[in-house]
Design a protein around this motif. Structure first.
Motif: not given
Ligand code: PMP
Length: 387
Positions: A49, A51-52, A55-56, A61, A246-247, A250, A253
């Motif tokens: 999460s 990491k996601t 990058s978002f 991270s 995190e979801k 995702e 994005q």
């Protein structure tokens, strides 16, 4: 539920997010600080999460710190930075239209030896470099300007402000809660050092926020304990919520371009039709540098609260501004900062679109508004005197 047009105040959690969270309540219930295999499963999602989300926002991270929400992130950013860096200076600059949490943090710091200056905004809610430059001095260590305003939807020239601060070795914090999920965030391009995010504004669960902390930026923790989150925010991590965020990221994005185009169509249609059909009605906020899902009007001779209650009778949820300050009788500090009179500020209505709105919701709003305005104006002695 009726029709919901107040996405800025609260968002439903996306079903896909709920599904991603569920295993972390029972099957995968581990504590990431445990060294056994059950703990490892929690560590895996915690780091995925991070990491996601890193990058978002265009960061890394290890620059992501999980908190309990945007208020805590704002506290950690501003108070944490001020306390750690007070040897360099005791002056902080915020914008007049910041969220109430930031104004109240500023008051707290003022009681603790800091000096806070507030940048006035122009009639559309923009912070100009000229006004910012007038406020900073050799003791300024931090500038905090929100990415976009949660009431009037005005988007700041964040890259300009970031560059201005970087050149002067002043840290730049931005509360990006109103912008996240609607605008592309990039901490590198915009030279942001500290950035506040909240999970619910991305259709994730409440009770989780993030503070982006650029590597090399030093802050003091405000929550002391077991040393989680690199010592910046102790306490066992809220793993189900972190899996949910995190979801949520995702999904955003993938879907943001299509989603924001849809909101913009709703927004532009509402602005055009309302301004074109209702007399003595004005748009608050910036006409173009504006969040794609935000509409904010004021109507002569009408109280925003009466408008809201009339919509409520029709099961349509709208807002008069920030839900965080809705129980006070004071007019919105944001609207006053635009130069509006108290009675003008009280005559305001905010509509914010979101993921589950359809064309029919916009139709219902547009069909309902004119009759409400007409009826309320008939009851208003103030309006009759004016025409
Ligand atoms: N900043 C902004 C711009 C907000 O709109 C809000 C409220 N949603 C907050 C901070 C505070 O968020 P929370 O109440 O979730 O901590």
């Amino acid at each position: 539920m009726g029709i919901y047009l107040d996405y800025q105040s609260s968002k439903p959690v996306d079903r896909r997010v709920i599904d991603a969270m569920l295993p972390y309540f029972d099957e995968k219930f581990g504590n990431p600080s445990s060294l056994h295999h059950v703990g490892d499963v929690a560590t895996e999602i915690l780091e995925a999460s991070r990491k996601t989300i890193g990058s978002f926002v265009g960061g890394k991270s290890d620059e992501i710190v999980f908190t309990s929400g945007a208020t805590e992130s704002n506290n950690l950013a501003i108070t944490g930075y001020a306390m750690r860096n007070k040897n360099r200076g005791n002056h902080i600059v915020i914008a007049e239209i910041e969220h109430i949490s930031i104004h109240n943090i500023a008051k707290y710091l003022e009681k603790n030896g800091f000096v806070v200056s507030k940048i006035p905004v122009d009639q559309f809610g923009l912070v100009t470099l000229e006004k910012l430059a007038e406020r900073v001095n050799e003791k300024t260590i931090l500038v905090s300007v929100g990415y976009a305003n949660n009431e009037i939807g005005t988007i700041q020239n964040v890259a300009q402000i970031g560059a201005f601060c970087r050149e002067r070795n002043i840290a730049f914090h931005t509360d990006a809660v109103a912008a996240e999920g609607l605008l592309l965030l990039d901490v590198e391009k915009d030279k942001i050092d500290l950035m506040t995010l909240s999970s619910n504004d991305l259709y994730g669960p409440k009770g989780l926020g993030v503070l982006y902390v650029r590597n090399g930026i030093r802050i003091n923790p405000l929550t002391i304990g077991g040393g989680q989150e690199r010592g910046l925010r102790s306490g066992t991590e809220n793993i189900p919520a972190i899996a949910g965020m995190e979801k949520a990221v995702e999904i955003i994005q993938k879907e943001m371009p299509e989603e924001t185009r849809r909101f913009q169509k709703f927004r532009d249609r509402v602005i055009k039709e309302v301004l074109g059909s209702i007399p003595k009605c004005y748009l608050n906020g910036h006409p173009t540098s504006r969040l794609p899902n935000n509409v904010h009007f004021r109507f002569d001779g009408i109280e925003g609260e009466s408008l809201l209650l009339s919509f409520k009778e029709k099961n349509i949820a709208v807002s008069t501004g920030s839900a965080c300050s809705s129980k006070t009788l004071e007019p919105s500090h944001t609207l006053i900062a635009l130069g509006l009179l108290h009675e003008e500020a009280h005559g305001s209505l905010e509509v914010t679109f979101g993921r589950f709105n359809e064309d029919s919701d916009v139709d219902a709003f547009l069909d309902t508004l004119p009759a409400i305005v007409k009826r309320l104006r008939k009851l208003s002695p103030l309006y009759k005197e004016e025409v």
